[in-house]
Design a protein around this motif. Structure first.
Motif, PDB file in Angstrom:
ATOM      1  N   LYS A 181       9.431  71.957  22.926  1.00  0.00           N
ATOM      2  CA  LYS A 181       7.864  71.441  21.556  1.00  0.00           C
ATOM      3  C   LYS A 181       7.652  72.326  20.563  1.00  0.00           C
ATOM      4  N   GLY A 182       6.627  71.695  19.203  1.00  0.00           N
ATOM      5  CA  GLY A 182       5.814  72.705  18.877  1.00  0.00           C
ATOM      6  C   GLY A 182       6.740  73.283  18.209  1.00  0.00           C
ATOM      7  N   GLY A 183       7.019  74.561  18.569  1.00  0.00           N
ATOM      8  CA  GLY A 183       7.728  76.459  17.661  1.00  0.00           C
ATOM      9  C   GLY A 183       8.956  76.367  18.337  1.00  0.00           C
ATOM     10  N   PRO A 184       9.464  77.017  17.959  1.00  0.00           N
ATOM     11  CA  PRO A 184      10.699  77.961  18.490  1.00  0.00           C
ATOM     12  C   PRO A 184       9.891  78.471  20.311  1.00  0.00           C
ATOM     13  N   ALA A 185      11.031  78.366  21.003  1.00  0.00           N
ATOM     14  CA  ALA A 185      10.454  78.689  21.890  1.00  0.00           C
ATOM     15  C   ALA A 185      11.755  80.420  22.448  1.00  0.00           C
ATOM     16  N   GLU A 186      10.422  81.519  23.029  1.00  0.00           N
ATOM     17  CA  GLU A 186      10.915  82.756  23.113  1.00  0.00           C
ATOM     18  C   GLU A 186      11.839  82.028  24.724  1.00  0.00           C
TER      19      GLU A 186
ATOM     20  N   ARG B  29      15.625  82.447  21.025  1.00  0.00           N
ATOM     21  CA  ARG B  29      14.733  81.543  20.579  1.00  0.00           C
ATOM     22  C   ARG B  29      15.482  80.314  20.392  1.00  0.00           C
ATOM     23  N   ALA B  30      14.899  79.143  20.922  1.00  0.00           N
ATOM     24  CA  ALA B  30      14.697  77.904  20.693  1.00  0.00           C
ATOM     25  C   ALA B  30      14.842  77.032  19.600  1.00  0.00           C
ATOM     26  N   ALA B  31      15.686  76.053  18.948  1.00  0.00           N
ATOM     27  CA  ALA B  31      14.457  75.227  18.175  1.00  0.00           C
ATOM     28  C   ALA B  31      13.683  74.368  18.844  1.00  0.00           C
ATOM     29  N   PRO B  32      12.831  73.929  18.208  1.00  0.00           N
ATOM     30  CA  PRO B  32      12.522  72.222  19.122  1.00  0.00           C
ATOM     31  C   PRO B  32      13.592  71.899  18.633  1.00  0.00           C
ATOM     32  N   GLY B  33      13.334  70.881  19.730  1.00  0.00           N
ATOM     33  CA  GLY B  33      14.130  69.557  19.646  1.00  0.00           C
ATOM     34  C   GLY B  33      15.192  69.851  21.039  1.00  0.00           C
ATOM     35  N   VAL B  34      15.351  71.069  21.151  1.00  0.00           N
ATOM     36  CA  VAL B  34      17.019  72.109  22.638  1.00  0.00           C
ATOM     37  C   VAL B  34      16.271  71.249  23.260  1.00  0.00           C
ATOM     38  N   VAL B  35      17.209  70.178  24.581  1.00  0.00           N
ATOM     39  CA  VAL B  35      17.386  70.579  26.081  1.00  0.00           C
ATOM     40  C   VAL B  35      17.947  71.227  26.545  1.00  0.00           C
ATOM     41  N   GLY B  36      17.708  71.294  27.744  1.00  0.00           N
ATOM     42  CA  GLY B  36      17.238  72.522  28.282  1.00  0.00           C
ATOM     43  C   GLY B  36      17.477  72.644  30.256  1.00  0.00           C
ATOM     44  N   ARG B  37      18.461  72.555  31.024  1.00  0.00           N
ATOM     45  CA  ARG B  37      18.275  72.375  32.642  1.00  0.00           C
ATOM     46  C   ARG B  37      17.134  73.464  32.777  1.00  0.00           C
ATOM     47  N   LEU B  38      16.163  72.434  33.437  1.00  0.00           N
ATOM     48  CA  LEU B  38      14.869  73.726  34.008  1.00  0.00           C
ATOM     49  C   LEU B  38      15.428  73.777  35.656  1.00  0.00           C
ATOM     50  N   GLY B  39      15.018  75.088  36.250  1.00  0.00           N
ATOM     51  CA  GLY B  39      14.688  75.304  37.288  1.00  0.00           C
ATOM     52  C   GLY B  39      13.038  75.234  37.859  1.00  0.00           C
ATOM     53  N   ASP B  40      13.083  76.243  39.063  1.00  0.00           N
ATOM     54  CA  ASP B  40      11.906  76.333  39.102  1.00  0.00           C
ATOM     55  C   ASP B  40      10.996  76.969  38.057  1.00  0.00           C
ATOM     56  N   CYS B  41       9.590  76.640  38.260  1.00  0.00           N
ATOM     57  CA  CYS B  41       8.947  76.817  37.461  1.00  0.00           C
ATOM     58  C   CYS B  41       7.613  77.783  38.343  1.00  0.00           C
ATOM     59  N   VAL B  42       7.379  79.209  38.040  1.00  0.00           N
ATOM     60  CA  VAL B  42       6.579  80.082  38.803  1.00  0.00           C
ATOM     61  C   VAL B  42       5.876  80.396  37.895  1.00  0.00           C
TER      62      VAL B  42
END
Length: 165
Positions: A107-112, A126-139
């Motif tokens: 979301k927003g701008g590019p994600a590092e 960097r991933a562009a806004p709107g790119v979908v990725g499979r998420l693992g654990d968030c810590v």
């Protein structure tokens, strides 16, 4: 046995039967009305969002990409009320969503995308806004992410679908 005692036994049995039927029916209603919110992903490449929970309601949006994350707000009789990253809300058949695959969308701008799980290390891409990725654990505010086979760590705040729904 007197008529009074027979009536008392009958009333007691009726009250017990009613209590049992209410207790048995309660979890089903609770599961229907209170099963959200939780994250899910679209299971199919084409999924219809409707204005109400039934095939007779008009289609308000057609999703044409599987894996897109949605927030399930509640469930009702084979349907789920969902919200997407743009805030659009509507109803989908439960067969169109899955909890097994947890995805997020940039979301927003590019994600590092970083090398280490604490956000340190080198910048991988960097991933562009709107790119979908499979998420693992968030810590610690960072989530493991897999985008088309490339893996790294992304800030939880950069992904819609990460963290608590």
């Amino acid at each position: 046995m007197t008529i009074t005692s027979a009536l008392r036994i009958g009333r007691t049995m009726l009250a017990a039967a009613l209590a049992l039927s209410c207790a048995c029916g309660q979890p089903a209603r609770a599961a229907d009305d209170d099963s959200g919110p939780f994250w899910a992903s679209l299971r199919k490449d084409q999924a219809n969002m409707r204005v109400g929970p039934g095939r007779d309601y008009r289609i308000s949006w057609i999703y044409v990409r599987g894996g897109v994350p949605v927030k399930v707000l509640r469930a009702r009789e084979g349907w789920v009320l969902v919200e997407d990253q743009d805030g659009a809300r509507g109803w989908m058949l439960t067969q169109f969503v899955t909890r097994k695959v947890h995805t997020g969308v940039v979301k927003g701008g590019p994600a590092e995308i970083r090398e280490n799980k604490d956000g340190s290390g080198r910048l991988l891409w960097r991933a562009a806004p709107g790119v979908v990725g499979r998420l693992g654990d968030c810590v610690g505010g960072w989530c493991k992410v897999d985008i088309d086979g490339r893996q790294g760590f992304v800030s939880q705040t950069a992904m819609w679908g990460a963290g608590a729904p």
